[in-house]
Design a protein around this motif. Structure first.
Motif, mmCIF file in Angstrom:
data_model
loop_
_atom_site.group_PDB
_atom_site.id
_atom_site.type_symbol
_atom_site.label_atom_id
_atom_site.label_comp_id
_atom_site.label_asym_id
_atom_site.label_seq_id
_atom_site.Cartn_x
_atom_site.Cartn_y
_atom_site.Cartn_z
ATOM 1 N N LEU A 258 0.889 -1.255 -0.057
ATOM 2 C CA LEU A 258 0.090 0.016 -0.110
ATOM 3 C C LEU A 258 0.870 1.184 -0.052
ATOM 4 O O LEU A 258 0.415 2.478 -0.105
ATOM 5 C CB LEU A 258 -0.926 0.097 1.162
ATOM 6 C CG LEU A 258 -2.038 -1.020 1.228
ATOM 7 C CD1 LEU A 258 -2.756 -1.197 2.705
ATOM 8 C CD2 LEU A 258 -3.163 -0.771 -0.027
ATOM 9 N N LEU A 259 2.100 1.189 0.216
ATOM 10 C CA LEU A 259 3.056 2.227 0.328
ATOM 11 C C LEU A 259 3.150 2.698 -1.326
ATOM 12 O O LEU A 259 3.287 2.139 -1.873
ATOM 13 C CB LEU A 259 4.191 1.963 0.988
ATOM 14 C CG LEU A 259 4.610 1.627 2.470
ATOM 15 C CD1 LEU A 259 5.849 1.200 2.754
ATOM 16 C CD2 LEU A 259 3.725 2.760 3.293
ATOM 17 N N PRO A 260 2.995 4.323 -1.166
ATOM 18 C CA PRO A 260 2.960 4.724 -2.693
ATOM 19 C C PRO A 260 4.403 4.557 -3.236
ATOM 20 O O PRO A 260 5.460 4.782 -2.626
ATOM 21 C CB PRO A 260 2.397 6.172 -2.535
ATOM 22 C CG PRO A 260 3.222 6.571 -0.931
ATOM 23 C CD PRO A 260 2.819 5.368 -0.204
ATOM 24 N N ASP A 261 4.539 4.387 -4.490
ATOM 25 C CA ASP A 261 5.622 4.497 -5.239
ATOM 26 C C ASP A 261 5.809 5.599 -6.052
ATOM 27 O O ASP A 261 4.828 5.700 -7.083
ATOM 28 C CB ASP A 261 5.766 3.199 -5.988
ATOM 29 C CG ASP A 261 7.105 3.063 -6.661
ATOM 30 O OD1 ASP A 261 7.988 3.983 -6.830
ATOM 31 O OD2 ASP A 261 7.306 2.017 -7.742
ATOM 32 N N PHE A 262 6.556 6.634 -5.990
ATOM 33 C CA PHE A 262 6.711 7.934 -6.831
ATOM 34 C C PHE A 262 7.698 7.614 -7.840
ATOM 35 O O PHE A 262 7.897 8.826 -8.644
ATOM 36 C CB PHE A 262 7.107 9.013 -5.883
ATOM 37 C CG PHE A 262 6.106 9.196 -4.686
ATOM 38 C CD1 PHE A 262 4.844 9.809 -4.936
ATOM 39 C CD2 PHE A 262 6.417 8.896 -3.442
ATOM 40 C CE1 PHE A 262 3.907 10.121 -4.045
ATOM 41 C CE2 PHE A 262 5.293 9.203 -2.273
ATOM 42 C CZ PHE A 262 4.292 9.610 -2.645
ATOM 43 N N SER A 263 8.431 6.497 -7.980
ATOM 44 C CA SER A 263 9.558 6.653 -8.974
ATOM 45 C C SER A 263 9.272 6.541 -10.654
ATOM 46 O O SER A 263 9.609 7.358 -11.012
ATOM 47 C CB SER A 263 10.213 5.201 -8.978
ATOM 48 O OG SER A 263 9.362 4.079 -9.169
ATOM 49 N N ALA A 264 7.871 6.189 -10.861
ATOM 50 C CA ALA A 264 7.326 6.346 -12.148
ATOM 51 C C ALA A 264 6.919 7.681 -12.419
ATOM 52 O O ALA A 264 7.310 8.368 -13.557
ATOM 53 C CB ALA A 264 5.891 5.369 -12.310
ATOM 54 N N ALA A 265 6.427 8.570 -11.481
ATOM 55 C CA ALA A 265 5.819 9.859 -11.809
ATOM 56 C C ALA A 265 7.066 10.785 -11.737
ATOM 57 O O ALA A 265 7.431 11.669 -12.594
ATOM 58 C CB ALA A 265 5.117 10.355 -10.310
ATOM 59 N N LEU A 266 8.103 10.481 -10.932
ATOM 60 C CA LEU A 266 9.398 11.254 -11.077
ATOM 61 C C LEU A 266 10.130 10.955 -12.281
ATOM 62 O O LEU A 266 10.700 11.996 -12.950
ATOM 63 C CB LEU A 266 10.308 10.907 -9.980
ATOM 64 C CG LEU A 266 10.108 11.181 -8.409
ATOM 65 C CD1 LEU A 266 10.831 10.648 -7.520
ATOM 66 C CD2 LEU A 266 10.307 12.609 -8.366
ATOM 67 N N ALA A 267 10.029 9.856 -12.827
ATOM 68 C CA ALA A 267 10.985 9.601 -13.913
ATOM 69 C C ALA A 267 10.283 10.263 -15.128
ATOM 70 O O ALA A 267 10.615 11.018 -16.311
ATOM 71 C CB ALA A 267 10.863 8.012 -14.420
ATOM 72 N N ALA A 268 8.997 10.247 -15.204
ATOM 73 C CA ALA A 268 8.033 11.122 -16.293
ATOM 74 C C ALA A 268 8.251 12.484 -16.266
ATOM 75 O O ALA A 268 8.122 13.096 -17.328
ATOM 76 C CB ALA A 268 6.607 10.581 -15.841
ATOM 77 N N ALA A 269 8.511 12.859 -15.024
ATOM 78 C CA ALA A 269 8.916 14.461 -15.053
ATOM 79 C C ALA A 269 10.277 14.875 -15.231
ATOM 80 O O ALA A 269 10.500 15.970 -15.144
ATOM 81 C CB ALA A 269 8.559 14.954 -13.696
ATOM 82 N N GLY A 270 11.037 13.848 -15.395
ATOM 83 C CA GLY A 270 12.536 13.867 -15.723
ATOM 84 C C GLY A 270 13.185 14.389 -14.455
ATOM 85 O O GLY A 270 14.298 15.059 -14.301
ATOM 86 N N LEU A 271 12.688 14.040 -13.150
ATOM 87 C CA LEU A 271 13.179 14.480 -11.907
ATOM 88 C C LEU A 271 13.859 13.338 -11.215
ATOM 89 O O LEU A 271 14.184 13.457 -10.075
ATOM 90 C CB LEU A 271 12.180 15.076 -11.088
ATOM 91 C CG LEU A 271 11.255 16.132 -11.662
ATOM 92 C CD1 LEU A 271 10.439 16.551 -10.853
ATOM 93 C CD2 LEU A 271 12.380 17.394 -11.914
#
Length: 280
Positions: A258-271
């Protein structure tokens, strides 16, 4: 003389409503003790008992069982005047190993309820919906079960208890005649059910006691009160019940998932390679 003393102790245990299994096991332990001690059970000392109990090659579980047998025997013998003192009195009780419940899964219970034939089906229901042990089922009588309550009058350690009747149990027993639910004894129930689960239902490793573990686990998980779980399970020691409060492995896995995974969002934003200014 030692055999007479052991027989007298066995009679005492019967008067205390100890189970036949407990009486037989302790008689066997005391007979072995009498044979292995230099001067038998009557001429032993605290040191000899300590050395026998803590000898190499004995598992912690066996050591705990042996201690319980000899401690109760010598306490009784000293109180009855057979000995001037209790040689076990100052020997530390072995710390019991933590025994965790091994419940069947919901899927295994569902399958067993759908496919098991009698009398195994009734045994399963009594274990899974009233927490009955094999010894409880062996002594269970139809007249002790009503639509409101299941009375368990002869159980492990002589501890009687009353469990509210689940509809699954009432449906299983309401049309049975008065008298014993089964003609099998505790050992026969244990062995026959294990064989039936393994050979007929193709559930190797499943025993009737694991359906009792399902009962305790579900009661604790749903109601979350160890004292209630202890009462329904008939545990004399609350430490035994504590194992049912441990979080199951599948629950910890679900919590981590259930813990959120922000890696995909970061990668998409180039961050992905950028660090917050506050961490630089």
């Amino acid at each position: 003389m030692p055999s007479d003393l052991i027989d007298s102790y066995s009679s005492y245990q019967r008067s205390e409503s100890r189970s036949d299994r407990t009486i037989d096991d302790r008689k066997r332990i005391l007979s072995t003790l009498d044979q292995e001690l230099p001067y038998g059970i009557e001429g032993t000392s605290e040191e000899e008992l300590r050395d026998w109990l803590w000898r190499d090659g004995l598992s912690l579980s066996s050591r705990e069982t042996y201690y319980g047998a000899i401690a109760d025997f010598y306490k009784w013998a000293a109180a009855e005047g057979h000995f001037e003192f209790n040689p076990v009195e100052r020997i530390t009780r072995p710390k019991p190993p933590q025994r965790l419940p091994r419940p069947v899964t919901d899927e295994q219970l569902t399958y067993a309820l759908a496919c098991a034939r009698e009398p195994y089906l009734t045994f399963i229901k009594l274990a899974a919906y009233a927490g009955e042990r094999c010894i409880d089922i062996a002594h269970q009588r139809r007249e002790l079960i009503s639509e409101q309550a299941v009375s368990i009058v002869q159980s492990k350690g002589g501890k009687a208890r009353v469990v509210p009747t689940h509809p699954v149990i009432w449906e299983a027993v309401r049309d049975l005649p008065q008298g014993p639910v089964t003609g099998l004894d505790e050992r026969q129930i244990s062995i026959s059910t294990a064989n039936y689960f393994s050979r007929t239902l193709k559930m190797p490793g499943v025993t009737l006691h694991r359906f009792r573990h399902w009962f305790g686990t579900m009661v604790q998980r749903l109601y979350k009160d160890l004292r209630v779980t202890q009462e329904l399970m008939g545990h004399a020691d609350p430490r035994t019940t504590a194992g049912y409060a441990l979080v199951a492995a599948e629950q910890t896995r679900a919590a981590i998932d259930l813990l959120p995974d922000f890696s995909a969002a970061l990668a998409a934003a180039g961050l992905a390679a950028a660090a917050p200014r506050s961490l630089r």
